[in-house]
Design a protein around this motif. Structure first.
Motif, PDB file in Angstrom:
ATOM      1  N   PRO A 149      -4.956 -41.910 -86.013  1.00 53.58           N
ATOM      2  CA  PRO A 149      -5.285 -41.183 -84.784  1.00 53.58           C
ATOM      3  C   PRO A 149      -6.593 -40.408 -84.898  1.00 53.58           C
ATOM      4  O   PRO A 149      -6.973 -39.961 -85.976  1.00 53.58           O
ATOM      5  N   CYS A 164      -5.273 -32.632 -76.895  1.00 52.60           N
ATOM      6  CA  CYS A 164      -4.518 -33.059 -75.720  1.00 52.60           C
ATOM      7  C   CYS A 164      -3.650 -31.903 -75.231  1.00 52.60           C
ATOM      8  O   CYS A 164      -3.148 -31.104 -76.038  1.00 52.60           O
ATOM      9  N   TYR A 180       4.257 -33.161 -70.907  1.00 52.75           N
ATOM     10  CA  TYR A 180       5.108 -34.307 -71.232  1.00 52.75           C
ATOM     11  C   TYR A 180       5.172 -35.262 -70.043  1.00 52.75           C
ATOM     12  O   TYR A 180       5.766 -34.964 -69.011  1.00 52.75           O
ATOM     13  N   TYR A 195       4.303 -42.371 -76.392  1.00 56.15           N
ATOM     14  CA  TYR A 195       3.539 -41.144 -76.637  1.00 56.15           C
ATOM     15  C   TYR A 195       3.888 -40.122 -75.568  1.00 56.15           C
ATOM     16  O   TYR A 195       4.332 -40.471 -74.479  1.00 56.15           O
ATOM     17  N   CYS A 247      -3.157 -38.993 -72.920  1.00 56.35           N
ATOM     18  CA  CYS A 247      -4.154 -38.452 -73.849  1.00 56.35           C
ATOM     19  C   CYS A 247      -3.704 -38.688 -75.293  1.00 56.35           C
ATOM     20  O   CYS A 247      -4.506 -39.117 -76.126  1.00 56.35           O
ATOM     21  N   GLU A 248      -2.446 -38.438 -75.585  1.00 57.72           N
ATOM     22  CA  GLU A 248      -1.928 -38.670 -76.937  1.00 57.72           C
ATOM     23  C   GLU A 248      -2.018 -40.149 -77.304  1.00 57.72           C
ATOM     24  O   GLU A 248      -2.328 -40.498 -78.435  1.00 57.72           O
ATOM     25  N   ARG A 298      -5.689 -40.910 -78.051  1.00 54.27           N
ATOM     26  CA  ARG A 298      -6.056 -40.332 -79.346  1.00 54.27           C
ATOM     27  C   ARG A 298      -5.525 -41.200 -80.491  1.00 54.27           C
ATOM     28  O   ARG A 298      -6.201 -41.418 -81.490  1.00 54.27           O
ATOM     29  N   ALA A 299      -4.326 -41.708 -80.339  1.00 56.65           N
ATOM     30  CA  ALA A 299      -3.679 -42.470 -81.403  1.00 56.65           C
ATOM     31  C   ALA A 299      -4.162 -43.922 -81.500  1.00 56.65           C
ATOM     32  O   ALA A 299      -4.171 -44.492 -82.586  1.00 56.65           O
TER      33      ALA A 299
END
Length: 124
Positions: free
Chosen positions: A77, A82, A86, A108, A112-113, A116-117
């Motif tokens: 990542p 972020c 949820y 995720y 955004c998560e 990023r990952a």
């Protein structure tokens, strides 16, 4: 049969550095890769060797997959920040990578998560 294998090995060895993989094409004999990437209602197709499909950045996506041997579980990542909102997003990859079957899925906390990952893979 042994003579054919020896000939192929000699030809492959003679190719040397010129056979380096650029993302667009691979060494002679490298298996074609064809993947479908999805999240939410978005779907793209990615081919590698040669890089193509309807992914907006196929060369970069193929290079990322090559670096992790086609296994999205090996992605490292990034370091973007972020929000702690949820809104789950499930990313999926399925198809073949260099002749091997690939089926991967990860949920995720938000898009955004996921970005990023997964980096360039799911930038569509």
């Amino acid at each position: 049969m042994i003579g054919l294998a020896a000939t192929l090995a000699a030809v492959a060895g003679a190719a040397g550095p010129a056979a380096a993989d650029t993302g667009d094409s691979g060494p002679r004999g490298a298996a074609h890769s064809k993947l479908t990437l999805t999240y939410q209602a978005k779907v793209v197709h990615l081919t590698c060797r040669p890089a193509g499909g309807d992914h907006p950045r196929p060369v970069q996506a193929c290079a990322t997959l090559r670096d992790i041997d086609g296994n999205p579980s090996r992605l490292k990542p990034g370091d973007a920040f972020c929000m702690l909102l949820y809104a789950p997003v499930t990313a999926r990859v399925q198809g073949t990578w260099e002749g091997r079957s690939v089926r991967w899925q990860q949920t995720y906390g938000n898009s955004c998560e996921m970005a990023r990952a997964t980096g360039v893979l799911f930038q569509f």
